[in-house]
Design a protein around this motif. Structure first.
Motif, PDB file in Angstrom:
ATOM      1  N   ALA A  10     -54.460  58.558  20.482  1.00  0.00           N
ATOM      2  CA  ALA A  10     -53.406  57.569  20.275  1.00  0.00           C
ATOM      3  C   ALA A  10     -52.858  57.051  21.605  1.00  0.00           C
ATOM      4  O   ALA A  10     -52.500  55.870  21.709  1.00  0.00           O
ATOM      5  CB  ALA A  10     -52.285  58.173  19.439  1.00  0.00           C
ATOM      6  N   VAL A  11     -52.796  57.908  22.621  1.00  0.00           N
ATOM      7  CA  VAL A  11     -52.359  57.453  23.944  1.00  0.00           C
ATOM      8  C   VAL A  11     -53.362  56.453  24.508  1.00  0.00           C
ATOM      9  O   VAL A  11     -52.979  55.410  25.065  1.00  0.00           O
ATOM     10  CB  VAL A  11     -52.164  58.650  24.903  1.00  0.00           C
ATOM     11  N   ALA A  12     -54.645  56.740  24.344  1.00  0.00           N
ATOM     12  CA  ALA A  12     -55.671  55.803  24.803  1.00  0.00           C
ATOM     13  C   ALA A  12     -55.558  54.476  24.050  1.00  0.00           C
ATOM     14  O   ALA A  12     -55.673  53.397  24.644  1.00  0.00           O
ATOM     15  CB  ALA A  12     -57.056  56.405  24.622  1.00  0.00           C
ATOM     16  N   LEU A  13     -55.307  54.541  22.753  1.00  0.00           N
ATOM     17  CA  LEU A  13     -55.139  53.331  21.959  1.00  0.00           C
ATOM     18  C   LEU A  13     -53.879  52.566  22.382  1.00  0.00           C
ATOM     19  O   LEU A  13     -53.872  51.329  22.383  1.00  0.00           O
ATOM     20  CB  LEU A  13     -55.071  53.676  20.474  1.00  0.00           C
ATOM     21  N   ALA A  14     -52.835  53.282  22.766  1.00  0.00           N
ATOM     22  CA  ALA A  14     -51.605  52.625  23.222  1.00  0.00           C
ATOM     23  C   ALA A  14     -51.845  51.864  24.526  1.00  0.00           C
ATOM     24  O   ALA A  14     -51.353  50.744  24.695  1.00  0.00           O
ATOM     25  CB  ALA A  14     -50.497  53.662  23.403  1.00  0.00           C
ATOM     26  N   VAL A  15     -52.606  52.457  25.430  1.00  0.00           N
ATOM     27  CA  VAL A  15     -52.923  51.772  26.685  1.00  0.00           C
ATOM     28  C   VAL A  15     -53.752  50.518  26.405  1.00  0.00           C
ATOM     29  O   VAL A  15     -53.493  49.447  26.969  1.00  0.00           O
ATOM     30  CB  VAL A  15     -53.653  52.727  27.651  1.00  0.00           C
ATOM     31  N   VAL A  16     -54.729  50.652  25.521  1.00  0.00           N
ATOM     32  CA  VAL A  16     -55.553  49.498  25.156  1.00  0.00           C
ATOM     33  C   VAL A  16     -54.698  48.415  24.503  1.00  0.00           C
ATOM     34  O   VAL A  16     -54.884  47.217  24.770  1.00  0.00           O
ATOM     35  CB  VAL A  16     -56.709  49.941  24.225  1.00  0.00           C
TER      36      VAL A  16
ATOM     37  N   MET B 252     -51.446  47.786  24.995  1.00  0.00           N
ATOM     38  CA  MET B 252     -50.610  47.128  26.009  1.00  0.00           C
ATOM     39  C   MET B 252     -51.436  46.154  26.852  1.00  0.00           C
ATOM     40  O   MET B 252     -51.012  45.013  27.095  1.00  0.00           O
ATOM     41  CB  MET B 252     -49.948  48.178  26.903  1.00  0.00           C
ATOM     42  N   VAL B 253     -52.603  46.579  27.287  1.00  0.00           N
ATOM     43  CA  VAL B 253     -53.443  45.717  28.130  1.00  0.00           C
ATOM     44  C   VAL B 253     -53.933  44.506  27.336  1.00  0.00           C
ATOM     45  O   VAL B 253     -53.940  43.380  27.854  1.00  0.00           O
ATOM     46  CB  VAL B 253     -54.623  46.527  28.714  1.00  0.00           C
ATOM     47  N   SER B 254     -54.320  44.728  26.084  1.00  0.00           N
ATOM     48  CA  SER B 254     -54.825  43.604  25.293  1.00  0.00           C
ATOM     49  C   SER B 254     -53.721  42.590  24.986  1.00  0.00           C
ATOM     50  O   SER B 254     -53.973  41.378  25.021  1.00  0.00           O
ATOM     51  CB  SER B 254     -55.477  44.104  24.006  1.00  0.00           C
ATOM     52  N   PHE B 255     -52.509  43.051  24.710  1.00  0.00           N
ATOM     53  CA  PHE B 255     -51.401  42.113  24.498  1.00  0.00           C
ATOM     54  C   PHE B 255     -51.155  41.286  25.759  1.00  0.00           C
ATOM     55  O   PHE B 255     -50.913  40.087  25.681  1.00  0.00           O
ATOM     56  CB  PHE B 255     -50.123  42.860  24.101  1.00  0.00           C
ATOM     57  N   PHE B 256     -51.199  41.937  26.927  1.00  0.00           N
ATOM     58  CA  PHE B 256     -50.976  41.237  28.191  1.00  0.00           C
ATOM     59  C   PHE B 256     -52.051  40.183  28.424  1.00  0.00           C
ATOM     60  O   PHE B 256     -51.743  39.039  28.766  1.00  0.00           O
ATOM     61  CB  PHE B 256     -50.951  42.251  29.345  1.00  0.00           C
ATOM     62  N   LEU B 257     -53.307  40.569  28.213  1.00  0.00           N
ATOM     63  CA  LEU B 257     -54.396  39.622  28.455  1.00  0.00           C
ATOM     64  C   LEU B 257     -54.385  38.469  27.452  1.00  0.00           C
ATOM     65  O   LEU B 257     -54.623  37.316  27.826  1.00  0.00           O
ATOM     66  CB  LEU B 257     -55.740  40.351  28.415  1.00  0.00           C
TER      67      LEU B 257
ATOM     68  N   ALA C   2     -45.308  44.716  22.274  1.00  0.00           N
ATOM     69  CA  ALA C   2     -46.504  45.546  22.444  1.00  0.00           C
ATOM     70  C   ALA C   2     -46.131  47.018  22.608  1.00  0.00           C
ATOM     71  O   ALA C   2     -46.819  47.903  22.081  1.00  0.00           O
ATOM     72  CB  ALA C   2     -47.314  45.065  23.647  1.00  0.00           C
ATOM     73  N   ALA C   3     -45.046  47.290  23.321  1.00  0.00           N
ATOM     74  CA  ALA C   3     -44.601  48.673  23.501  1.00  0.00           C
ATOM     75  C   ALA C   3     -44.153  49.279  22.174  1.00  0.00           C
ATOM     76  O   ALA C   3     -44.459  50.440  21.873  1.00  0.00           O
ATOM     77  CB  ALA C   3     -43.478  48.745  24.524  1.00  0.00           C
ATOM     78  N   VAL C   4     -43.452  48.499  21.367  1.00  0.00           N
ATOM     79  CA  VAL C   4     -43.022  48.994  20.051  1.00  0.00           C
ATOM     80  C   VAL C   4     -44.231  49.278  19.169  1.00  0.00           C
ATOM     81  O   VAL C   4     -44.309  50.330  18.510  1.00  0.00           O
ATOM     82  CB  VAL C   4     -42.061  47.979  19.382  1.00  0.00           C
ATOM     83  N   VAL C   5     -45.201  48.380  19.167  1.00  0.00           N
ATOM     84  CA  VAL C   5     -46.416  48.584  18.377  1.00  0.00           C
ATOM     85  C   VAL C   5     -47.171  49.814  18.866  1.00  0.00           C
ATOM     86  O   VAL C   5     -47.659  50.627  18.065  1.00  0.00           O
ATOM     87  CB  VAL C   5     -47.306  47.317  18.421  1.00  0.00           C
ATOM     88  N   ALA C   6     -47.266  49.981  20.182  1.00  0.00           N
ATOM     89  CA  ALA C   6     -47.989  51.122  20.745  1.00  0.00           C
ATOM     90  C   ALA C   6     -47.302  52.441  20.401  1.00  0.00           C
ATOM     91  O   ALA C   6     -47.970  53.432  20.067  1.00  0.00           O
ATOM     92  CB  ALA C   6     -48.109  50.963  22.262  1.00  0.00           C
ATOM     93  N   ILE C   7     -45.979  52.478  20.449  1.00  0.00           N
ATOM     94  CA  ILE C   7     -45.248  53.714  20.123  1.00  0.00           C
ATOM     95  C   ILE C   7     -45.383  54.041  18.641  1.00  0.00           C
ATOM     96  O   ILE C   7     -45.587  55.203  18.270  1.00  0.00           O
ATOM     97  CB  ILE C   7     -43.776  53.580  20.549  1.00  0.00           C
TER      98      ILE C   7
END
Length: 133
Positions: free
Chosen positions: A41-47, A49-54, A94-99
Motif C-alpha cells: 500500500a505504501v508503494a501504491l501511495a507513492v505511485v 502521488m507521482v501519477s497525480f502530479f504527472l 492525491a494525499a487523501v486518496v493515498a492515505i
C-alpha cells in the motif's frame, strides 16, 4: 482426509527427470500479511502521488487554459479554474486518496489472511508443486 489435490497428486504417474516437491500452504501468519499489505500500500501511495502530479502537469500544459476560458464564460468570470484546481489542491486530494488506499489495502490484507486461515480448515490448503531440473 483426502482432498482433490491429493487425488490429483496420486494420479500424476509421469516420471520426470528432476526431483519434485509438493508443499501445502496451511497457514498464513496474520502479522506478516498485514506488514506485506502495508508495504504494498505504501508503494501504491507513492505511485498515486507521482501519477497525480504527472497527470496534472500534462493537463495544465494541454487543456487547462481552454477549460478555464470555458468555465469563465458560464460563471461570468467569478470562478477561475486555475485557482480552484491548482497544484496544491490536486496534491492534497492525491494525499487523501493515498492515505485512504493505504488504510483500505492494509485492512484488506489482514481480512484476506484471516479468511484464508479459516478456509484452510475446510479445504486443506493450497498444494504447491516445485520441480528441479
Amino acid at each position: 482426509m483426502s482432498t482433490v489435490a491429493d487425488k490429483l497428486a496420486k494420479k500424476s504417474t509421469r516420471k520426470t527427470g528432476g526431483k519434485q516437491v509438493r508443499l501445502r500452504l496451511v497457514y498464513v501468519d496474520f502479522w506478516s500479511a498485514v506488514k506485506l499489505s502495508f508495504l504494498g500500500a505504501v508503494a501504491l501511495a507513492v505511485v498515486t502521488m507521482v501519477s497525480f502530479f504527472l497527470i496534472f502537469l500534462v493537463l495544465q500544459a494541454t487543456i487547462m487554459a481552454s477549460a478555464s476560458e470555458f468555465v469563465a464564460k458560464f460563471s461570468d468570470g467569478t470562478i477561475v479554474l486555475t485557482e480552484v484546481v491548482g497544484l496544491p489542491q490536486v496534491m492534497a486530494f492525491a494525499a487523501v486518496v493515498a492515505i485512504l488506499n493505504l488504510i483500505v489495502f492494509t485492512v484488506l490484507g489482514a481480512v484476506i489472511a484471516g479468511i484464508y486461515n479459516l478456509a484452510v480448515k475446510v479445504t486443506g490448503g493450497l498444494l504447491v508443486g516445485f520441480m528441479s531440473n
